[in-house]
Scaffold this active site. Structure first.
Site, PDB file in Angstrom:
ATOM      1  N   VAL A 161      43.817  42.230  36.612  1.00  0.00           N
ATOM      2  CA  VAL A 161      42.257  42.227  36.194  1.00  0.00           C
ATOM      3  C   VAL A 161      41.696  42.024  37.727  1.00  0.00           C
ATOM      4  O   VAL A 161      42.107  41.426  38.566  1.00  0.00           O
ATOM      5  CB  VAL A 161      41.892  40.778  35.458  1.00  0.00           C
ATOM      6  CG1 VAL A 161      40.323  40.915  35.565  1.00  0.00           C
ATOM      7  CG2 VAL A 161      42.617  40.834  34.217  1.00  0.00           C
ATOM      8  N   LYS A 162      40.690  43.098  37.874  1.00  0.00           N
ATOM      9  CA  LYS A 162      40.167  43.326  39.096  1.00  0.00           C
ATOM     10  C   LYS A 162      38.901  42.268  39.385  1.00  0.00           C
ATOM     11  O   LYS A 162      37.733  42.780  39.067  1.00  0.00           O
ATOM     12  CB  LYS A 162      39.774  44.669  39.667  1.00  0.00           C
ATOM     13  CG  LYS A 162      39.743  44.846  41.356  1.00  0.00           C
ATOM     14  CD  LYS A 162      39.514  45.990  41.540  1.00  0.00           C
ATOM     15  CE  LYS A 162      38.993  46.145  42.871  1.00  0.00           C
ATOM     16  NZ  LYS A 162      39.792  45.470  43.979  1.00  0.00           N
ATOM     17  N   ALA A 163      39.083  40.820  39.212  1.00  0.00           N
ATOM     18  CA  ALA A 163      38.273  39.949  39.021  1.00  0.00           C
ATOM     19  C   ALA A 163      37.751  39.301  40.500  1.00  0.00           C
ATOM     20  O   ALA A 163      38.630  39.017  41.113  1.00  0.00           O
ATOM     21  CB  ALA A 163      38.622  38.809  38.222  1.00  0.00           C
ATOM     22  N   TYR A 167      40.313  36.930  44.282  1.00  0.00           N
ATOM     23  CA  TYR A 167      40.658  37.442  45.466  1.00  0.00           C
ATOM     24  C   TYR A 167      40.337  36.093  46.137  1.00  0.00           C
ATOM     25  O   TYR A 167      40.530  36.261  47.430  1.00  0.00           O
ATOM     26  CB  TYR A 167      39.420  38.377  45.975  1.00  0.00           C
ATOM     27  CG  TYR A 167      39.818  39.933  45.395  1.00  0.00           C
ATOM     28  CD1 TYR A 167      40.464  40.583  46.423  1.00  0.00           C
ATOM     29  CD2 TYR A 167      39.813  40.241  44.188  1.00  0.00           C
ATOM     30  CE1 TYR A 167      41.060  41.739  45.961  1.00  0.00           C
ATOM     31  CE2 TYR A 167      40.087  41.500  43.725  1.00  0.00           C
ATOM     32  CZ  TYR A 167      40.804  42.222  44.658  1.00  0.00           C
ATOM     33  OH  TYR A 167      41.163  43.585  44.234  1.00  0.00           O
TER      34      TYR A 167
END
Ligand SMILES: Cc1ncc(COP(=O)(O)O)c(C=O)c1O
Length: 311
Positions: A161-163, A167
């Protein structure tokens, strides 16, 4: 931040950067509750047009991230596609750009952490970015360290998931690397296998074989990684291999490079101060750089369909 000079698409309107604001009460501001994509536009000098690279694949991944996070998209896919082109057009770019498309959770009241159903919490979207000139690291390569921070895992915070919140893991590794005098970090899984760099996938070359960890090794399903693997399948002498990669293999690799939309194909010239190969960018790395630029700049007919012109 170059982005701050350019117009922003915010929830259906093109606004000046100083007017691009979300609430401090939002879940995106408080908890990093958003999913996003980092995209690129490449300026085609000959045709005099900006082309967005792999826009549809980015939209696919954005909707996959939303699905996993149970986010009901505030806009259709077609609306977001148009929004990207509207934003790029509004800024009248005449050079290469990098930009982000973010879908965020707004104010969910007192039950903010649990709220996700339509009616419980507002969702919004924003697009911002600006010119991204050619980076020096593409020529000189980068010096990286293996981080002592471990990668988040699918059973904790799925890296697929590019949440935004994911990061924080990358941030810890990047800060450690910078403090210790490196350009970037490579992050291992809890099992000690290679996952990825802080903002890019990692590929290694050993005896002419291109090797990269599988998508189950704690990584974002990188579009650039997929592109490189496809190129290698179609044009390389040997098919690429997706398998777990040990830390010690990094030190004895002939070549290492990281790849991603932002970092393109960036050579890694040392790991933990151990030179990779002869300590200079290797021939396969250079080849992939050329192939990527040919494709993204519209010079390779095989990849023309992956370019969406901003007209
Ligand atoms: C953690 C991470 N891995 C890999 C990538 C590369 O992904 P892509 O090639 O889709 O840009 C990125 C960039 O978005 C990233 O942030």
């Amino acid at each position: 931040m170059a982005e701050k000079k350019y117009k922003v698409w915010l929830d259906g309107r093109i606004v000046a950067p100083e007017d691009a604001k979300v609430s401090v009460f939002s879940q995106t501001a408080m908890r990093g509750a958003n999913v996003y994509e980092g995209l690129r536009g490449y300026w085609d000098d000959q045709a005099g047009v900006l082309n967005v690279w792999k826009l549809d694949a980015h939209l696919d991944r954005l909707f996959q991230s939303m699905k996993i996070m149970r986010m009901a998209s505030p806009y259709t896919r077609e609306q977001l596609r148009h929004a990207v082109l509207d934003w790029a057009r509004a800024n009248e770019f005449r050079e290469d750009v990098h930009f982000r498309l973010v879908v965020y959770l707004g104010d969910g009241g007192s039950g903010g952490l649990r709220a996700f159903k339509p009616g419980e919490i507002d969702l919004g979207a924003v697009i911002f970015g600006g010119p991204r000139p050619h980076q020096q690291a593409l020529e000189k390569g980068v010096h990286v360290a293996v981080s002592s921070w471990r990668r988040i895992s699918d059973d904790v915070m799925p890296p697929r998931v590019k949440a935004g919140a994911n990061y924080q893991n990358n941030r810890l590794a990047a800060m450690q690397a910078r403090t210790d005098g490196y350009d970037d970090a490579l992050i291992l899984t809890r099992e000690g296998k290679l996952a990825e760099a802080t903002g890019a996938a990692v590929l290694i070359v050993r005896d002419g074989e291109l090797i990269t960890p599988p998508v189950t090794s704690g990584l974002l399903e990188s579009l650039t990684r997929k592109f490189i693997l496809t190129l290698q399948e179609r044009r390389g002498n040997r098919p690429p291999v997706q398998r777990e990669v040990d830390r010690s293999e990094l030190y004895i690799a002939d070549e290492i490079f990281v790849c991603g939309t932002a970092e393109e194909v960036t050579p890694v010239v040392s790991v933990d101060r151990i030179a990779i190969g002869d300590g200079k960018p290797g021939p396969m790395t250079r080849q992939f750089q050329r192939w990527l630029w040919d494709a993204a700049r519209g010079r390779d007919p095989e990849w023309r369909a992956d370019l969406v012109p901003v007209r």
